[in-house]
Design a protein around this motif. Structure first.
Motif, PDB file in Angstrom:
ATOM      1  N   SER A  18       0.853  -1.194   0.000  1.00 23.93           N
ATOM      2  CA  SER A  18       0.000   0.000   0.000  1.00 23.93           C
ATOM      3  C   SER A  18       0.887   1.240   0.000  1.00 23.93           C
ATOM      4  O   SER A  18       1.939   1.252   0.636  1.00 23.93           O
ATOM      5  N   HIS A  19       0.473   2.268  -0.683  1.00 23.92           N
ATOM      6  CA  HIS A  19       1.192   3.553  -0.800  1.00 23.92           C
ATOM      7  C   HIS A  19       2.330   3.552  -1.822  1.00 23.92           C
ATOM      8  O   HIS A  19       2.883   4.612  -2.119  1.00 23.92           O
ATOM      9  N   LEU A  20       2.719   2.395  -2.367  1.00 22.99           N
ATOM     10  CA  LEU A  20       3.833   2.387  -3.330  1.00 22.99           C
ATOM     11  C   LEU A  20       3.404   2.990  -4.665  1.00 22.99           C
ATOM     12  O   LEU A  20       2.244   2.881  -5.073  1.00 22.99           O
ATOM     13  N   SER A  21       4.381   3.590  -5.374  1.00 23.27           N
ATOM     14  CA  SER A  21       4.146   3.977  -6.766  1.00 23.27           C
ATOM     15  C   SER A  21       3.986   2.693  -7.583  1.00 23.27           C
ATOM     16  O   SER A  21       4.386   1.609  -7.141  1.00 23.27           O
ATOM     17  N   GLU A  22       3.416   2.827  -8.779  1.00 24.97           N
ATOM     18  CA  GLU A  22       3.217   1.615  -9.582  1.00 24.97           C
ATOM     19  C   GLU A  22       4.530   0.932  -9.927  1.00 24.97           C
ATOM     20  O   GLU A  22       4.643  -0.287  -9.878  1.00 24.97           O
ATOM     21  N   LYS A  23       5.549   1.742 -10.245  1.00 30.34           N
ATOM     22  CA  LYS A  23       6.856   1.151 -10.579  1.00 30.34           C
ATOM     23  C   LYS A  23       7.400   0.388  -9.362  1.00 30.34           C
ATOM     24  O   LYS A  23       7.901  -0.742  -9.493  1.00 30.34           O
ATOM     25  N   SER A  24       7.309   1.015  -8.184  1.00 30.88           N
ATOM     26  CA  SER A  24       7.777   0.329  -6.965  1.00 30.88           C
ATOM     27  C   SER A  24       6.997  -0.962  -6.747  1.00 30.88           C
ATOM     28  O   SER A  24       7.571  -1.999  -6.406  1.00 30.88           O
ATOM     29  N   PHE A  25       5.674  -0.890  -6.953  1.00 30.11           N
ATOM     30  CA  PHE A  25       4.841  -2.082  -6.766  1.00 30.11           C
ATOM     31  C   PHE A  25       5.367  -3.238  -7.613  1.00 30.11           C
ATOM     32  O   PHE A  25       5.560  -4.355  -7.135  1.00 30.11           O
ATOM     33  N   TRP A  26       5.601  -2.951  -8.900  1.00 27.85           N
ATOM     34  CA  TRP A  26       6.000  -4.046  -9.808  1.00 27.85           C
ATOM     35  C   TRP A  26       7.407  -4.546  -9.504  1.00 27.85           C
ATOM     36  O   TRP A  26       7.696  -5.734  -9.644  1.00 27.85           O
ATOM     37  N   ASP A  27       8.280  -3.644  -9.050  1.00 24.78           N
ATOM     38  CA  ASP A  27       9.609  -4.094  -8.612  1.00 24.78           C
ATOM     39  C   ASP A  27       9.485  -5.043  -7.416  1.00 24.78           C
ATOM     40  O   ASP A  27      10.146  -6.089  -7.367  1.00 24.78           O
ATOM     41  N   VAL A  28       8.636  -4.653  -6.462  1.00 27.56           N
ATOM     42  CA  VAL A  28       8.452  -5.492  -5.268  1.00 27.56           C
ATOM     43  C   VAL A  28       7.849  -6.837  -5.675  1.00 27.56           C
ATOM     44  O   VAL A  28       8.297  -7.901  -5.234  1.00 27.56           O
ATOM     45  N   ALA A  29       6.833  -6.778  -6.557  1.00 36.49           N
ATOM     46  CA  ALA A  29       6.179  -8.025  -6.992  1.00 36.49           C
ATOM     47  C   ALA A  29       7.195  -8.979  -7.616  1.00 36.49           C
ATOM     48  O   ALA A  29       7.091 -10.197  -7.479  1.00 36.49           O
ATOM     49  N   GLN A  30       8.202  -8.422  -8.291  1.00 35.44           N
ATOM     50  CA  GLN A  30       9.212  -9.256  -8.941  1.00 35.44           C
ATOM     51  C   GLN A  30      10.175  -9.900  -7.942  1.00 35.44           C
ATOM     52  O   GLN A  30      10.559 -11.052  -8.120  1.00 35.44           O
ATOM     53  N   VAL A  31      10.567  -9.156  -6.911  1.00 34.22           N
ATOM     54  CA  VAL A  31      11.600  -9.698  -6.017  1.00 34.22           C
ATOM     55  C   VAL A  31      11.048 -10.379  -4.773  1.00 34.22           C
ATOM     56  O   VAL A  31      11.743 -11.189  -4.155  1.00 34.22           O
ATOM     57  N   CYS A  32       9.808 -10.065  -4.382  1.00 31.17           N
ATOM     58  CA  CYS A  32       9.274 -10.603  -3.126  1.00 31.17           C
ATOM     59  C   CYS A  32       8.901 -12.073  -3.301  1.00 31.17           C
ATOM     60  O   CYS A  32       8.195 -12.431  -4.236  1.00 31.17           O
ATOM     61  N   GLU A  33       9.393 -12.907  -2.397  1.00 29.19           N
ATOM     62  CA  GLU A  33       9.129 -14.348  -2.506  1.00 29.19           C
ATOM     63  C   GLU A  33       7.992 -14.810  -1.614  1.00 29.19           C
ATOM     64  O   GLU A  33       7.679 -16.000  -1.566  1.00 29.19           O
ATOM     65  N   LYS A  34       7.409 -13.901  -0.867  1.00 28.07           N
ATOM     66  CA  LYS A  34       6.294 -14.245   0.027  1.00 28.07           C
ATOM     67  C   LYS A  34       5.030 -13.528  -0.458  1.00 28.07           C
ATOM     68  O   LYS A  34       5.100 -12.647  -1.315  1.00 28.07           O
ATOM     69  N   PRO A  35       3.869 -13.915   0.088  1.00 26.99           N
ATOM     70  CA  PRO A  35       2.626 -13.239  -0.327  1.00 26.99           C
ATOM     71  C   PRO A  35       2.717 -11.723  -0.167  1.00 26.99           C
ATOM     72  O   PRO A  35       3.255 -11.235   0.826  1.00 26.99           O
ATOM     73  N   LEU A  36       2.177 -11.016  -1.146  1.00 19.39           N
ATOM     74  CA  LEU A  36       2.146  -9.553  -1.098  1.00 19.39           C
ATOM     75  C   LEU A  36       0.925  -9.098  -0.308  1.00 19.39           C
ATOM     76  O   LEU A  36      -0.172  -9.630  -0.492  1.00 19.39           O
ATOM     77  N   ILE A  37       1.139  -8.105   0.532  1.00 21.24           N
ATOM     78  CA  ILE A  37       0.051  -7.554   1.330  1.00 21.24           C
ATOM     79  C   ILE A  37      -0.193  -6.111   0.901  1.00 21.24           C
ATOM     80  O   ILE A  37       0.754  -5.329   0.840  1.00 21.24           O
ATOM     81  N   ALA A  38      -1.448  -5.788   0.584  1.00 22.83           N
ATOM     82  CA  ALA A  38      -1.844  -4.381   0.440  1.00 22.83           C
ATOM     83  C   ALA A  38      -2.752  -4.127   1.635  1.00 22.83           C
ATOM     84  O   ALA A  38      -3.948  -4.416   1.588  1.00 22.83           O
ATOM     85  N   SER A  39      -2.177  -3.622   2.713  1.00 24.29           N
ATOM     86  CA  SER A  39      -2.898  -3.641   3.998  1.00 24.29           C
ATOM     87  C   SER A  39      -4.087  -2.699   4.028  1.00 24.29           C
ATOM     88  O   SER A  39      -5.056  -2.950   4.731  1.00 24.29           O
ATOM     89  N   HIS A  40      -4.027  -1.605   3.260  1.00 23.34           N
ATOM     90  CA  HIS A  40      -5.144  -0.642   3.311  1.00 23.34           C
ATOM     91  C   HIS A  40      -5.270   0.103   1.981  1.00 23.34           C
ATOM     92  O   HIS A  40      -4.951   1.263   1.861  1.00 23.34           O
ATOM     93  N   SER A  41      -5.770  -0.633   0.974  1.00 19.61           N
ATOM     94  CA  SER A  41      -5.980  -0.078  -0.375  1.00 19.61           C
ATOM     95  C   SER A  41      -7.245  -0.684  -0.967  1.00 19.61           C
ATOM     96  O   SER A  41      -7.609  -1.804  -0.611  1.00 19.61           O
ATOM     97  N   ASN A  42      -7.878   0.023  -1.889  1.00 16.84           N
ATOM     98  CA  ASN A  42      -9.114  -0.472  -2.509  1.00 16.84           C
ATOM     99  C   ASN A  42      -8.900  -0.725  -4.004  1.00 16.84           C
ATOM    100  O   ASN A  42      -7.769  -0.690  -4.490  1.00 16.84           O
ATOM    101  N   ALA A  43     -10.014  -0.972  -4.695  1.00 16.92           N
ATOM    102  CA  ALA A  43      -9.943  -1.321  -6.123  1.00 16.92           C
ATOM    103  C   ALA A  43     -10.084  -0.064  -6.988  1.00 16.92           C
ATOM    104  O   ALA A  43     -11.081   0.663  -6.897  1.00 16.92           O
TER     105      ALA A  43
END
Ligand SMILES: [Zn+2]
Length: 319
Positions: A176-201
């Motif tokens: 939550s709060h990440l820029s889109e580029k940061s989000f996709w970087d994290v999605a690429q390197v993170c090996e555990k489930p991703l949490i968006a603790s307080h975000s909507n659709a």
């Protein structure tokens, strides 16, 4: 009606505890969105408590301020172990709900300014830290937040190291709060489930803090969770909202991705305008009732709390 076990993935109540002399966590307050008596009334068995450092302390006073807030957090638990417990491991997570009236608190950090190296992360791990929202809206040494759009920056080299160490230790990575580029970087390197603790659709309300469909898919594919934020601005883009707006976001995620990836991420004490029917934590049962009517009891239980327990069980370490 028997309260459904509820887990809430984000609140900023520690900020109120630090700054509001009128407020007492152990009494029922007129101000603020939650305190111990109201958590108990709302059936909240797990509350994630974020340490949010105000802008005036950033960047140079972020570490001392975070340490003060962590001290205040532990002070709460130490002064009332009958009703509060610190959740740091899968075993402690599994004991939740066995003792009604007892609330588990999980320590989170909103914005990684205090994390200057993997060793400092380890110190915070030892202090019980189990979830890190890598940025708030601005840029920090780990990544760019959603408010930093002009440079298109993502996850930094240190950010990558920190995410790797979070994966190894058993600390949840909160996007939550990440820029889109940061989000996709994290999605690429993170090996555990991703949490968006307080975000909507985003497809329901096109606010930059909300998640695009492809981001929701990435979170779902990682086995993660999206905590629904009760801020009217993120629900429908205005100051005024109702429980229907919350249900619209939940319905949208369920229709697209099923029942297992959505939970609560109220952002209580961090937001100015809530749905009229959900003015504080005591109203969680009102939402639970609506979900039971729509989706039946076992699906409502997932959304109100069990999905959070499931994802944290995949991330937290064993004690
Ligand atoms: Zn936030």
């Amino acid at each position: 009606m028997e309260a459904i076990f509820t887990a809430d993935g984000h609140c900023d109540t520690m900020l109120r505890i630090m700054n509001d002399p009128e407020y007492d966590f152990f009494s029922e307050n007129k101000n603020g969105h939650l305190d111990l008596p109201r958590l108990q009334k709302g059936g909240v068995g797990l509350q994630v408590m974020a340490l949010f450092v105000e802008s005036k302390f950033k960047p140079f006073q972020a570490l001392p301020r975070t340490l003060e807030m962590a001290g205040a957090f532990h002070g709460l638990i130490d002064s009332n172990r009958e009703n509060l417990s610190l959740i740091t491991s899968r075993e402690e997570l599994n004991n939740l709900g066995k003792n009604p009236g007892k609330t588990g608190l999980l320590l989170a950090l909103e914005g990684g300014e205090a994390l200057c190296s993997t060793l400092s992360l380890y110190s915070f791990f030892k202090l019980g830290l189990r979830l890190v929202t890598l940025t708030w809206n601005q840029r920090n040494q780990l990544a760019d937040g959603v408010g930093e759009t002009c440079t298109g920056g993502g996850l930094t080299r240190l950010g990558r190291e920190i995410v790797g160490e979070m994966n190894r230790l058993g600390i949840g990575v909160d996007v939550s709060h990440l820029s889109e580029k940061s989000f996709w970087d994290v999605a690429q390197v993170c090996e555990k489930p991703l949490i968006a603790s307080h975000s909507n659709a985003f497809s329901v309300c096109n606010h930059p803090r909300n998640l695009k469909d492809e981001q929701i898919t990435a979170i779902v594919e990682s086995g993660g969770i999206i905590g629904i934020n009760f801020s009217s601005y993120f629900l429908n883009g205005t100051k005024g909202s109702s429980i229907e707006d919350v249900l619209n976001h939940i319905d949208y995620i369920i229709e697209g991705w099923g029942f297992d990836f959505v939970g609560m991420g109220s952002d209580f004490d961090g937001i100015g305008f809530t749905p009229v029917e959900l003015k504080d934590v005591t109203r969680f049962p009102v939402l639970a009732r609506e979900l039971i009517t729509r989706y039946g009891k076992s699906n409502a239980e997932k959304i109100m709390g069990a999905n959070w327990l499931m994802v944290l069980d995949k991330i937290l370490p064993s004690s």
